[in-house]
Design a protein around this motif. Structure first.
Motif, short mmCIF file in Angstrom:
data_model
loop_
_atom_site.label_atom_id
_atom_site.label_comp_id
_atom_site.label_asym_id
_atom_site.label_seq_id
_atom_site.Cartn_x
_atom_site.Cartn_y
_atom_site.Cartn_z
N GLY A 102 0.77 -1.23 0.00
CA GLY A 102 0.00 0.00 0.00
C GLY A 102 0.80 1.28 0.00
O GLY A 102 0.56 2.18 -0.81
N PRO A 103 1.79 1.44 0.89
CA PRO A 103 2.53 2.72 0.95
C PRO A 103 3.51 2.92 -0.21
O PRO A 103 4.07 4.02 -0.34
N LEU A 104 3.76 1.91 -1.03
CA LEU A 104 4.80 1.98 -2.05
C LEU A 104 4.33 2.70 -3.30
O LEU A 104 3.13 2.71 -3.61
N LEU A 105 5.29 3.29 -4.01
CA LEU A 105 5.02 3.79 -5.35
C LEU A 105 4.96 2.61 -6.31
O LEU A 105 5.58 1.56 -6.09
N ALA A 106 4.20 2.77 -7.38
CA ALA A 106 4.09 1.69 -8.37
C ALA A 106 5.45 1.36 -8.98
O ALA A 106 5.73 0.20 -9.29
N THR A 107 6.31 2.35 -9.11
CA THR A 107 7.63 2.13 -9.69
C THR A 107 8.54 1.34 -8.76
O THR A 107 9.58 0.84 -9.20
N GLN A 108 8.18 1.22 -7.49
CA GLN A 108 9.01 0.49 -6.54
C GLN A 108 8.71 -1.01 -6.51
O GLN A 108 9.45 -1.77 -5.90
N VAL A 109 7.62 -1.40 -7.12
CA VAL A 109 7.24 -2.81 -7.12
C VAL A 109 8.04 -3.54 -8.19
O VAL A 109 7.97 -3.21 -9.37
N SER A 110 8.80 -4.54 -7.77
CA SER A 110 9.65 -5.30 -8.67
C SER A 110 9.39 -6.79 -8.47
O SER A 110 8.69 -7.21 -7.53
N SER A 111 9.97 -7.61 -9.32
CA SER A 111 9.82 -9.06 -9.20
C SER A 111 10.44 -9.56 -7.90
O SER A 111 9.91 -10.48 -7.27
N ASP A 112 11.55 -8.95 -7.49
CA ASP A 112 12.17 -9.34 -6.22
C ASP A 112 11.25 -9.05 -5.05
O ASP A 112 11.15 -9.84 -4.10
N LEU A 113 10.57 -7.89 -5.09
CA LEU A 113 9.66 -7.54 -4.01
C LEU A 113 8.47 -8.50 -3.98
O LEU A 113 7.97 -8.86 -2.90
N ILE A 114 8.02 -8.92 -5.14
CA ILE A 114 6.90 -9.88 -5.20
C ILE A 114 7.32 -11.20 -4.59
O ILE A 114 6.53 -11.86 -3.88
N GLU A 115 8.56 -11.64 -4.84
CA GLU A 115 9.06 -12.87 -4.22
C GLU A 115 9.11 -12.73 -2.70
O GLU A 115 8.81 -13.68 -1.96
N LYS A 116 9.47 -11.55 -2.21
CA LYS A 116 9.49 -11.33 -0.76
C LYS A 116 8.08 -11.39 -0.19
O LYS A 116 7.87 -11.88 0.92
N ARG A 166 5.16 -13.88 -10.95
CA ARG A 166 5.32 -15.34 -11.04
C ARG A 166 4.24 -16.02 -10.21
O ARG A 166 4.12 -15.78 -9.00
N MET A 167 3.46 -16.87 -10.84
CA MET A 167 2.41 -17.59 -10.14
C MET A 167 2.93 -18.93 -9.62
O MET A 167 3.74 -19.58 -10.28
#
Length: 375
Positions: A102-116, A166-167
């Protein structure tokens, strides 16, 4: 793609050797600073931004859009479209996605963050004291991905690039169904359910699900006016099914007809067909279903801690909580499809009766057991 007209200008940054800029595109203004020390480089920078805007690669202030803004736009769209999953989507966002993204900018969302995020969700536990299923996490990621894709479709676009989602592999597909020998035991057990003294609602719901392969929610929400006793059919109108496709049953056999008729005696057209003895509609009947399945030998209660069979409220060995393992009402949907195919009904007609819209889902439900292969 619609072209966006814009103008831009640069000006020296105060007390700095770098340049600032501002651009106007379709009435939207963006102001910022560059890393250019020369005026010519700053002008080229502004021209590149205007070129990106003109072909739809980005938009003013796209680097300041938050994930929350993207999700708010998507949920608003779902509400406007009358999407039936709005409540579930809002729950997924408020409970799991918003605290993390929620608090993040859209540009801060990365594949690494999704894995976390995936790793963080797997470290949590559900009400059953187990990690969430891969399918649960996939539904959450699919919602977030849809928010990014919808942001990229806007004019001007709010998202320049959608990260890769990645699903996870899902291995929780149900394979159970009611065998012919089990049908009689389950039918007898549902007929003896203590909560159905006046009307055989549990037996009638079981027979309807077993015969037609309808979804549990579709069976629960049936109303008296949908039942035509003269034609012996039940009609599902648009909006009453999961995919909004209307359908009806073929003429009922005597067993289903008598059970449905008994459940509608003395009721008004707008009343629910399946109600408890006090007249309240059936909302959650899992306890009644579990008891009937345990009595029929197609289910059992196990201890969550040690895995032993539990006959009382808690485990006699360790005192742990019990949980149900066995036949689910949704397994009747698979059973209904299988029975229709075995009785010579064409796959096209079976899909219409059961309400399957895609062939891939229908094929997954139309499983064959060992006895069918032998025959």
């Amino acid at each position: 793609m619609k072209r966006q007209r814009g103008t831009g200008s640069i000006y020296p940054r105060k007390d700095s050797e770098f340049w600032s800029y501002q651009v106007y595109v379709n009435g939207h203004r963006e102001r910022g600073s560059t890393n250019c020390r020369k005026k010519r480089e700053a002008e080229a920078f502004v021209r590149r931004k205007l070129a990106e805007y003109s072909v739809g690669l980005s938009g003013p202030n796209s680097n300041r859009v938050t994930v929350k803004e993207l999700m708010d736009d998507l949920l608003l769209r779902h509400k406007n479209d009358g999407n039936k999953s709005v409540a579930d989507d809002e729950s997924r966002w408020n409970t799991h996605l918003q605290p993390f993204f929620g608090p993040l900018l859209a540009t801060q969302v990365s594949s690494d963050l999704i894995e976390k995020y995936i790793n963080d969700r797997k470290s949590q536990t559900t009400r059953s004291r187990r990690p969430p299923q891969n399918g649960t996490i996939n539904r959450e990621l699919a919602l977030l991905k849809a928010a990014f894709n919808y942001g990229a479709e806007k004019t001007p676009p709010k998202v320049i690039r959608t990260p890769h989602f990645r699903m996870l592999e899902e291995r929780n597909v149900r394979k159970g169904f009611v065998k012919d020998a089990e049908y009689i035991r389950v039918a007898d057990a549902t007929a003896k359910e203590e909560t159905a003294k006046l009307r055989p609602w549990l037996r009638a719901m079981f027979e309807s699900g077993w015969c037609y392969g309808w979804r549990e929610a579709e069976v629960r929400r049936l109303r008296v006016h949908q039942f035509d006793p003269m034609a012996r059919i039940i009609l599902l109108e648009p909006g009453e099914t999961k995919n909004d496709v209307p359908r009806q049953t073929p003429p009922m056999d005597e067993t289903v007809f008598q059970l449905i008729s008994a459940c509608t005696v003395g009721k008004n057209p707008d009343d629910f067909i399946f109600t408890r003895d006090d007249g309240k509609p059936i909302r959650d009947f899992r306890v009644a279903w579990w008891k009937a399945c345990v009595e029929a030998g197609v289910g059992k209660f196990l201890c969550r801690e040690c895995g032993e069979t539990v006959t009382g409220k808690k485990c006699q060995s360790c005192g742990g909580e019990k949980e149900y393992k066995g036949l689910l009402f949704h397994d009747l949907r698979r059973t209904g499809v299988r029975n229709m195919i075995r009785n010579g009904i064409s796959e096209k007609v079976a899909m219409v009766i059961s309400g399957h819209k895609t062939r891939s889902v229908f094929d997954r439900y139309n499983i064959t057991n060992y006895d069918d292969l032998v025959d």
